[in-house]
Structure formats: C-alpha cells, structure tokens
Design a protein around this motif. Structure first.
Motif, PDB file in Angstrom:
ATOM      1  N   ASN A  93       2.456 -57.511  20.711  1.00  0.00           N
ATOM      2  CA  ASN A  93       3.189 -58.136  19.611  1.00  0.00           C
ATOM      3  C   ASN A  93       4.244 -57.155  19.129  1.00  0.00           C
ATOM      4  O   ASN A  93       3.915 -56.069  18.663  1.00  0.00           O
ATOM      5  N   VAL A  94       5.509 -57.533  19.255  1.00  0.00           N
ATOM      6  CA  VAL A  94       6.623 -56.661  18.904  1.00  0.00           C
ATOM      7  C   VAL A  94       7.233 -57.141  17.589  1.00  0.00           C
ATOM      8  O   VAL A  94       7.541 -58.329  17.437  1.00  0.00           O
ATOM      9  N   VAL A  95       7.414 -56.224  16.654  1.00  0.00           N
ATOM     10  CA  VAL A  95       7.998 -56.544  15.357  1.00  0.00           C
ATOM     11  C   VAL A  95       9.474 -56.157  15.384  1.00  0.00           C
ATOM     12  O   VAL A  95       9.828 -55.028  15.688  1.00  0.00           O
ATOM     13  N   ASP A 120      13.308 -56.259  13.291  1.00  0.00           N
ATOM     14  CA  ASP A 120      14.007 -56.348  12.010  1.00  0.00           C
ATOM     15  C   ASP A 120      15.052 -57.455  12.160  1.00  0.00           C
ATOM     16  O   ASP A 120      15.844 -57.451  13.102  1.00  0.00           O
ATOM     17  N   ASP A 121      15.062 -58.399  11.238  1.00  0.00           N
ATOM     18  CA  ASP A 121      16.010 -59.505  11.352  1.00  0.00           C
ATOM     19  C   ASP A 121      17.410 -59.151  10.866  1.00  0.00           C
ATOM     20  O   ASP A 121      18.329 -59.965  10.926  1.00  0.00           O
ATOM     21  N   THR A 128      11.428 -59.142   8.726  1.00  0.00           N
ATOM     22  CA  THR A 128      11.016 -58.887  10.106  1.00  0.00           C
ATOM     23  C   THR A 128      10.419 -60.158  10.692  1.00  0.00           C
ATOM     24  O   THR A 128      10.062 -61.092   9.964  1.00  0.00           O
ATOM     25  N   PHE A 129      10.328 -60.178  11.993  1.00  0.00           N
ATOM     26  CA  PHE A 129       9.628 -61.263  12.671  1.00  0.00           C
ATOM     27  C   PHE A 129       8.912 -60.667  13.886  1.00  0.00           C
ATOM     28  O   PHE A 129       9.341 -59.658  14.441  1.00  0.00           O
ATOM     29  N   THR A 130       7.808 -61.276  14.244  1.00  0.00           N
ATOM     30  CA  THR A 130       6.981 -60.790  15.347  1.00  0.00           C
ATOM     31  C   THR A 130       7.121 -61.718  16.540  1.00  0.00           C
ATOM     32  O   THR A 130       7.056 -62.946  16.396  1.00  0.00           O
ATOM     33  N   VAL A 131       7.301 -61.109  17.706  1.00  0.00           N
ATOM     34  CA  VAL A 131       7.436 -61.860  18.944  1.00  0.00           C
ATOM     35  C   VAL A 131       6.397 -61.345  19.942  1.00  0.00           C
ATOM     36  O   VAL A 131       6.330 -60.144  20.187  1.00  0.00           O
ATOM     37  N   PRO A 132       5.586 -62.241  20.495  1.00  0.00           N
ATOM     38  CA  PRO A 132       4.657 -61.801  21.540  1.00  0.00           C
ATOM     39  C   PRO A 132       5.396 -61.688  22.880  1.00  0.00           C
ATOM     40  O   PRO A 132       6.188 -62.565  23.229  1.00  0.00           O
TER      41      PRO A 132
END
Length: 176
Positions: A87-89, A91-92, A97-101
């Motif tokens: 899971n990579v966080v 910075d928007d 922030t948003f997390t992307v698997p």
C-alpha cells in the motif's frame, strides 16, 4: 499470484529492505522458501539477514560492494516482476494523501537478484552471461532481463549474452 515460482532478475541489484521484497506482503501472504527455511544462495549464504522467504538469494557479478541496488533500476524491475502487494501513500499536492495498492505481476513468487550492472547502471556481457549461467545453476523458473543489450557483437551466435539466454531457454527457463 506466482506461488512456487522463482524469478531471477538480472539487473543492478535489489533493495532488500523494501516492502516489495518482505517475507509478508500487505495482503498478509507469508512466503515460503521453496528450497527450505533458511536455505539461500549467493551472499545470503554468509549474510542470511539480507534474505528472507521472499528474497531467497542475491549475487554481485558486477564486483561492487554487494548486491544492494544503488542505481534503483534492479529494485524497480524486480518489483514489477514479483513485488509484494504494497500500500503506497501519495501526497495529492493540496494537503491530503491517498493510498494506492500496487503489486508485481507475480506478487507471491520468490526472487533471486543477480547484480550484473555496476552502481552507475552499466555492465558488460561477461557479467550478464555469468548471472544468466548462475540463474540456470540455481534452477530459477523465469529470468527477467530488462536492461537491453550491452555493447557486443551483432551476431547472436557469437554473443556471450545471447548464448547464455539461449542456454537458459534450452534448460527450460522462461527468459523475458
């Protein structure tokens, strides 16, 4: 997801401490070393803390300070081929922030890293052929080679690199 597959990556080494190569991924899958617990190859024989049940071997054919990836390319290609679920966080850019698997093609596969490029990211045909030959000896199922051809002959029948990959294919290894 690649369970039971051993991927040999010929590149600039591997960042052994990266979550993509941890024993347990973000999906809670606990890797099993197909050679047996604590059975490693390369530098991991004398430095077993470099490896785990996911990363089961590492070599330095470039004669640098070891198989750790200074250039970053080897870790990148290893994570694409067989990196864990992570899971990579991000910075928007506007205070959040948003997390992307993310994960590699075969996130449950095991990896052996063959450092054939030096810390500046360049290599030679002899190191690459030696890495490919060691991958055959180790019994990997797949060789990932994402660095392009080195300077060598234009005749594939006399190029050490190409002959090594032909021999790997003849041994039943998928060469990518």
């Amino acid at each position: 997801y690649g369970e039971g597959i051993i991927i040999g990556v010929l590149d600039s080494g591997i960042n052994h401490a990266h979550p993509s190569f941890a024993d347990v991924g973000a999906d809670a899958y606990d890797h099993t070393n197909p050679w047996g617990a604590g059975v490693y190859v390369g530098v991991c024989v004398t430095t077993p803390t470099f490896c785990n049940d996911k990363l089961i071997g590492a070599y330095d054919f470039a004669n640098t300070a070891g198989p750790e990836d200074v250039a970053g390319h080897g870790s990148h290609t290893s994570s694409i081929a067989g990196g864990n679920f992570v899971n990579v966080v991000f910075d928007d850019g506007v205070g959040g922030t948003f997390t992307v698997p993310i994960q590699g093609v075969a996130p449950h596969a095991n990896i052996v890293a063959y450092k054939v490029l030096n810390d500046e990211g360049s290599g030679n045909t002899i190191n690459i052929a030696a890495g490919a030959n060691q991958a055959v000896a180790d019994g990997v199922d797949v060789i990932n080679y994402s660095i392009g051809p080195t300077v060598g002959t234009t005749d594939p029948w006399f190029d050490l690199e190409q002959i090594a990959f032909l021999e790997a294919s003849t041994a039943g290894i998928f060469v990518s």
